[in-house]
Write a protein that holds these residues in place. Structure first.
Motif, PDB file in Angstrom:
ATOM      1  N   GLN A  60       4.456  -1.536  11.149  1.00 26.45           N
ATOM      2  CA  GLN A  60       5.212  -0.426  11.742  1.00 26.45           C
ATOM      3  C   GLN A  60       4.529   0.913  11.456  1.00 26.45           C
ATOM      4  OE1 GLN A  60       9.004  -1.105   9.861  1.00 26.45           O
ATOM      5  NE2 GLN A  60       9.831  -2.259  11.608  1.00 26.45           N
ATOM      6  N   TRP A  61       4.070   1.087  10.227  1.00 23.82           N
ATOM      7  CA  TRP A  61       3.382   2.329   9.871  1.00 23.82           C
ATOM      8  C   TRP A  61       2.143   2.523  10.746  1.00 23.82           C
ATOM      9  CZ3 TRP A  61       4.093   6.472   6.575  1.00 23.82           C
ATOM     10  CH2 TRP A  61       2.985   7.296   6.364  1.00 23.82           C
ATOM     11  N   LEU A  62       1.354   1.485  10.904  1.00 22.15           N
ATOM     12  CA  LEU A  62       0.100   1.587  11.656  1.00 22.15           C
ATOM     13  C   LEU A  62       0.334   1.774  13.149  1.00 22.15           C
ATOM     14  CD1 LEU A  62      -1.869  -1.200   9.762  1.00 22.15           C
ATOM     15  CD2 LEU A  62      -2.298   1.262   9.649  1.00 22.15           C
ATOM     16  N   VAL A  65       0.855  -1.189   0.000  1.00 24.76           N
ATOM     17  CA  VAL A  65       0.000   0.000   0.000  1.00 24.76           C
ATOM     18  C   VAL A  65       0.887   1.234   0.000  1.00 24.76           C
ATOM     19  CG1 VAL A  65      -1.602   1.334   1.411  1.00 24.76           C
ATOM     20  CG2 VAL A  65      -1.963  -1.104   1.127  1.00 24.76           C
ATOM     21  N   ASP A  66       0.566   2.223  -0.817  1.00 21.86           N
ATOM     22  CA  ASP A  66       1.361   3.448  -0.887  1.00 21.86           C
ATOM     23  C   ASP A  66       1.093   4.359   0.308  1.00 21.86           C
ATOM     24  OD1 ASP A  66       2.591   2.803  -3.263  1.00 21.86           O
ATOM     25  OD2 ASP A  66       1.095   3.828  -4.507  1.00 21.86           O
ATOM     26  N   VAL A  67       2.174   4.822   0.954  1.00 19.23           N
ATOM     27  CA  VAL A  67       2.099   5.812   2.031  1.00 19.23           C
ATOM     28  C   VAL A  67       3.148   6.883   1.766  1.00 19.23           C
ATOM     29  CG1 VAL A  67       1.227   4.165   3.751  1.00 19.23           C
ATOM     30  CG2 VAL A  67       3.697   4.504   3.501  1.00 19.23           C
ATOM     31  N   CYS A  68       3.036   8.016   2.468  1.00 15.80           N
ATOM     32  CA  CYS A  68       3.924   9.136   2.176  1.00 15.80           C
ATOM     33  C   CYS A  68       4.359   9.848   3.444  1.00 15.80           C
ATOM     34  CB  CYS A  68       3.191  10.116   1.244  1.00 15.80           C
ATOM     35  SG  CYS A  68       4.154  11.587   0.813  1.00 15.80           S
ATOM     36  N   VAL A  69       5.658  10.232   3.497  1.00 12.59           N
ATOM     37  CA  VAL A  69       6.193  11.066   4.586  1.00 12.59           C
ATOM     38  C   VAL A  69       6.910  12.263   3.973  1.00 12.59           C
ATOM     39  CG1 VAL A  69       6.402   9.299   6.370  1.00 12.59           C
ATOM     40  CG2 VAL A  69       8.228   9.563   4.692  1.00 12.59           C
ATOM     41  N   ARG A  70       6.829  13.408   4.645  1.00 12.01           N
ATOM     42  CA  ARG A  70       7.457  14.632   4.121  1.00 12.01           C
ATOM     43  C   ARG A  70       8.950  14.694   4.434  1.00 12.01           C
ATOM     44  NH1 ARG A  70       3.424  17.703   2.194  1.00 12.01           N
ATOM     45  NH2 ARG A  70       1.416  17.636   3.260  1.00 12.01           N
ATOM     46  N   GLN A  71       9.366  14.033   5.529  1.00 14.19           N
ATOM     47  CA  GLN A  71      10.772  14.032   5.913  1.00 14.19           C
ATOM     48  C   GLN A  71      11.208  12.576   6.156  1.00 14.19           C
ATOM     49  OE1 GLN A  71       8.445  15.632   8.105  1.00 14.19           O
ATOM     50  NE2 GLN A  71       8.506  17.641   7.085  1.00 14.19           N
ATOM     51  N   ARG A  90      -1.461   9.481  14.860  1.00 17.99           N
ATOM     52  CA  ARG A  90      -1.427   8.075  14.450  1.00 17.99           C
ATOM     53  C   ARG A  90      -2.740   7.697  13.779  1.00 17.99           C
ATOM     54  NH1 ARG A  90      -0.209   2.809  18.231  1.00 17.99           N
ATOM     55  NH2 ARG A  90      -1.919   3.611  19.477  1.00 17.99           N
ATOM     56  N   ALA A  91      -3.856   8.221  14.290  1.00 21.42           N
ATOM     57  CA  ALA A  91      -5.159   7.939  13.670  1.00 21.42           C
ATOM     58  C   ALA A  91      -5.174   8.446  12.227  1.00 21.42           C
ATOM     59  CB  ALA A  91      -6.283   8.583  14.483  1.00 21.42           C
ATOM     60  N   ARG A  92      -4.586   9.627  11.989  1.00 14.61           N
ATOM     61  CA  ARG A  92      -4.546  10.159  10.623  1.00 14.61           C
ATOM     62  C   ARG A  92      -3.739   9.225   9.715  1.00 14.61           C
ATOM     63  NH1 ARG A  92      -1.847  15.936   9.378  1.00 14.61           N
ATOM     64  NH2 ARG A  92      -3.610  16.663  10.655  1.00 14.61           N
ATOM     65  N   ALA A  93      -2.590   8.752  10.204  1.00 18.80           N
ATOM     66  CA  ALA A  93      -1.758   7.841   9.411  1.00 18.80           C
ATOM     67  C   ALA A  93      -2.502   6.548   9.105  1.00 18.80           C
ATOM     68  CB  ALA A  93      -0.454   7.541  10.153  1.00 18.80           C
ATOM     69  N   GLN A  94      -3.276   6.064  10.062  1.00 21.73           N
ATOM     70  CA  GLN A  94      -4.057   4.841   9.843  1.00 21.73           C
ATOM     71  C   GLN A  94      -5.148   5.071   8.802  1.00 21.73           C
ATOM     72  OE1 GLN A  94      -5.240   4.148  13.881  1.00 21.73           O
ATOM     73  NE2 GLN A  94      -3.333   3.105  14.416  1.00 21.73           N
ATOM     74  N   HIS A  95      -5.790   6.233   8.855  1.00 22.30           N
ATOM     75  CA  HIS A  95      -6.817   6.555   7.858  1.00 22.30           C
ATOM     76  C   HIS A  95      -6.204   6.620   6.456  1.00 22.30           C
ATOM     77  CE1 HIS A  95      -9.315   8.675  11.224  1.00 22.30           C
ATOM     78  NE2 HIS A  95      -9.473   7.367  11.225  1.00 22.30           N
ATOM     79  N   MET A  96      -5.038   7.243   6.358  1.00 22.60           N
ATOM     80  CA  MET A  96      -4.375   7.350   5.059  1.00 22.60           C
ATOM     81  C   MET A  96      -4.026   5.962   4.521  1.00 22.60           C
ATOM     82  SD  MET A  96      -2.024  10.658   6.013  1.00 22.60           S
ATOM     83  CE  MET A  96      -0.805  10.353   4.753  1.00 22.60           C
ATOM     84  N   TYR A  97      -3.567   5.075   5.388  1.00 20.85           N
ATOM     85  CA  TYR A  97      -3.212   3.709   4.979  1.00 20.85           C
ATOM     86  C   TYR A  97      -4.448   2.962   4.476  1.00 20.85           C
ATOM     87  CZ  TYR A  97      -1.642  -1.148   5.370  1.00 20.85           C
ATOM     88  OH  TYR A  97      -1.347  -2.470   5.108  1.00 20.85           O
ATOM     89  N   GLY A 117       9.923   1.158  15.005  1.00 21.59           N
ATOM     90  CA  GLY A 117      11.015   0.730  14.136  1.00 21.59           C
ATOM     91  C   GLY A 117      10.869   1.205  12.703  1.00 21.59           C
ATOM     92  N   LEU A 118       9.768   1.922  12.400  1.00 18.70           N
ATOM     93  CA  LEU A 118       9.565   2.409  11.033  1.00 18.70           C
ATOM     94  C   LEU A 118      10.728   3.311  10.616  1.00 18.70           C
ATOM     95  CD1 LEU A 118       7.593   2.694   8.569  1.00 18.70           C
ATOM     96  CD2 LEU A 118       6.796   4.808   9.666  1.00 18.70           C
ATOM     97  N   LYS A 119      11.337   3.005   9.462  1.00 21.77           N
ATOM     98  CA  LYS A 119      12.428   3.817   8.951  1.00 21.77           C
ATOM     99  C   LYS A 119      12.293   3.915   7.437  1.00 21.77           C
ATOM    100  CE  LYS A 119      17.468   4.412   9.201  1.00 21.77           C
ATOM    101  NZ  LYS A 119      18.743   3.834   9.669  1.00 21.77           N
ATOM    102  N   MET A 120      12.133   5.119   6.929  1.00 15.32           N
ATOM    103  CA  MET A 120      12.044   5.326   5.481  1.00 15.32           C
ATOM    104  C   MET A 120      12.421   6.756   5.136  1.00 15.32           C
ATOM    105  SD  MET A 120       7.906   5.581   4.712  1.00 15.32           S
ATOM    106  CE  MET A 120       7.638   3.860   5.025  1.00 15.32           C
ATOM    107  N   ARG A 121      12.778   6.956   3.895  1.00 13.66           N
ATOM    108  CA  ARG A 121      13.139   8.283   3.426  1.00 13.66           C
ATOM    109  C   ARG A 121      11.900   9.057   3.012  1.00 13.66           C
ATOM    110  NH1 ARG A 121      18.397   9.219   3.001  1.00 13.66           N
ATOM    111  NH2 ARG A 121      19.845   7.447   3.005  1.00 13.66           N
ATOM    112  N   ALA A 122      12.045  10.373   2.921  1.00 24.08           N
ATOM    113  CA  ALA A 122      10.936  11.229   2.515  1.00 24.08           C
ATOM    114  C   ALA A 122      10.410  10.806   1.141  1.00 24.08           C
ATOM    115  CB  ALA A 122      11.387  12.688   2.485  1.00 24.08           C
TER     116      ALA A 122
END
Length: 532
Positions: free
Chosen positions: A253-255, A215-221, A267-274, A236-241
């Motif tokens: 990890q994202w959830l 599933v596609d997710v997005c982080v700004r930093q 966290r609720a917003r991130a779960q909704h986006m997922y 433990g979530l680790k990813m680049r912007a």
């Protein structure tokens, strides 16, 4: 001996008399051969169909055997179903609960401390999925796990243990009688009737993430959710912007991430986006014509979910999925319950922002779309249950009416002498036997007029009319012995019930942090200590 003449003899053809056949044979011979071929084809086809059907049945039973089930409700709730619309349709409400159980080697490996093994699981993710009556819109509504609420008495359906009512954070409900207690607590808080529940644990999230394929997710930093000098723990979530496809462990990890987003509310917003992204992904995939993919998803879903018993078959879960699939992405709205700091524990807990939260619950109860693309729901069917008035059976001066003070809420104390004030207003309206209940203050979000039997329904409606209370707030109840006015937290002043303006489609209250299901532009901002 040649096999060919034997075949010919067996068919009763020319070879039976020792004569040869002309090239190509007669028309009669051709018809016989076609009939013989059809008989063989029919026999083979029947064997294939029966074999396939048998295998299909066994696989269906296998999937059914994967599903864990539990009682729909294990607590006391007065929530009632929303009345059907003009077409006879009703909304569908499903409570999705994410368990933090570490009571398996697989779950312990995926997160948490060994100290949690053996402890009852907590419901750290709680989200109501609301499908409108016409199935044209949907909502996903989260309540933060650290929200302090009233929890009704619950009974564990497996052990029989009774948990007394209490006031605590909502994620503890899963340990007080299972998912059925969480459902009852939601109904107690919102007044929304919830049809079903589903729970999923860490390993279930991993299985489902792998089955979907990412599933596609997005982080700004750049983000790394890890222990810091000021805060232990982390997913433990680790990813680049940027945008990334997550599945399996990384999806979990994202959830689970909250420190890196800055709060549990984010966290609720991130779960909704997922979840929005997952639904868009499933729409794009040709799942139902790809047998392998479909079987993978079915296997993962049935092994991952525990559901309330009334939907505990593959067919019923499939039918639910089809109903959800029918809603367009731009008609799905994800929100979080409006909340404020808990005055008893402002650094750790929140409580509902009453006025705004009540408006959200009203929209769900009345099936008002949360998105602005929707229209006002079709008028409800006229029936005695949905508001048709009945004639009183007793003279007002002879009718006994009890008034209860239920203005206490999780954030406000009861209004003193409230029942007495409303009782006096009824006396002035001709109900001379109206009196206040002196047994103590109760708690109710909404004002209602209750009656115990059908012969008193008209009298209860007349009492409601005298006070300006809408007839939709008149309820039959077995916990009263006569007509009873329960003055709720929505009526703290005045002797005439305040007129309520009905919310319109898309008219969301403040503090919901709404996300539309078709919005692909959303990215999570990373809290500075967790950037790298």
């Amino acid at each position: 001996m040649s096999l060919a003449p034997q075949a010919s003899d067996a068919s009763g053809g020319a070879g039976r008399h020792g004569g040869g056949r002309r090239k190509g044979g007669t028309k009669a011979d051709g018809r016989r051969r076609r009939r013989r071929a059809l008989r063989w084809s029919a026999t083979v086809l029947a064997v294939v169909i029966l074999g396939t059907a048998g295998a299909g049945y066994l696989y269906y039973q296998h999937l059914n055997g994967n599903i864990q089930k539990g009682a729909r409700s294990s607590g006391d709730s007065k929530a009632r179903r929303t009345a059907p619309n003009a077409a006879g349709q009703t909304p569908l409400n499903i409570l999705l609960i994410g368990s933090d159980s570490r009571n398996s080697a697989e779950n312990l490996k995926l997160g948490g401390s060994k100290d949690s093994v053996g402890s009852p699981p907590l419901g750290d993710v709680q989200m109501l999925i609301h499908l409108s009556a016409d199935r044209k819109s949907a909502a996903m509504v989260s309540i933060p796990r650290d929200t302090r609420v009233h929890i009704p008495e619950c009974k564990d359906p497996e052990t029989g243990k009774v948990y007394p009512e209490t006031n605590d954070i909502i994620n503890t409900t899963l340990a007080r009688g299972g998912a059925g207690c969480t459902l009852s607590t939601w109904e107690d808080l919102t007044g929304v009737y919830i049809d079903h529940w589903m729970t999923i644990d860490f390993s279930g999230v991993v299985r489902m993430g792998n089955a979907v394929g990412g599933v596609d997710v997005c982080v700004r930093q750049n983000v790394w959710d890890r222990s810091t000098p000021d805060q232990r723990g982390g997913s433990g979530l680790k990813m680049r912007a940027g945008t990334h496809k997550v599945k399996g462990v990384q999806a979990l990890q994202w959830l689970r991430t909250r420190h890196a987003w800055g709060s549990d509310l984010m966290r609720a917003r991130a779960q909704h986006m997922y979840l929005n992204s997952m639904m868009r992904t499933l729409r794009q995939q040709n799942v139902f014509t790809d047998t392998g993919r479909l079987m993978d998803l079915a296997e993962a879903a049935t092994k991952s979910l525990k559901v309330s018993e009334e939907i505990g078959t593959v067919k019923k879960l499939y039918d639910l999925a089809m109903e959800m699939k029918s809603v367009p992405s731009d008609r799905i709205t994800s929100v979080t319950m409006p909340n404020v700091e808990d005055p008893l524990n402002p650094s750790n807990h929140v409580v509902p922002d009453k006025a705004n939260a009540d408006k959200l619950w009203e929209m769900l109860r009345d099936d008002v779309p949360l998105d602005k693309h929707g229209k006002k729901p079709a008028a409800k069917q006229a029936s005695d249950k949905t508001g048709a008035s009945k004639a009183p059976s007793t003279d007002p001066g002879r009718l006994g009416v009890l008034v209860q003070n239920a203005t206490r809420s999780s954030t406000e104390a009861a209004v003193p002498q409230r029942a007495r004030a409303i009782g006096q207003a009824l006396v002035q309206a001709g109900y001379g036997r109206a009196q206040a209940d002196t047994s103590g203050a109760l708690s109710a979000d909404k004002t209602v007029v209750k009656y115990p039997s059908a012969d008193l329904e008209g009298d209860a409606q007349a009492v409601a009319e005298a006070l300006g209370i809408p007839v939709s707030s008149v309820q039959k109840s077995t916990d009263v012995s006569g007509v009873t006015v329960v003055v709720g937290a929505d009526w703290r002043t005045g002797t005439s019930y305040p007129k309520q303006s009905k919310p319109k489609a898309g008219d969301l209250p403040e503090g919901t942090d709404a996300v539309n299901g078709s919005d692909k532009s959303k990215c999570m901002d990373v809290y500075k200590p967790y950037q790298w």
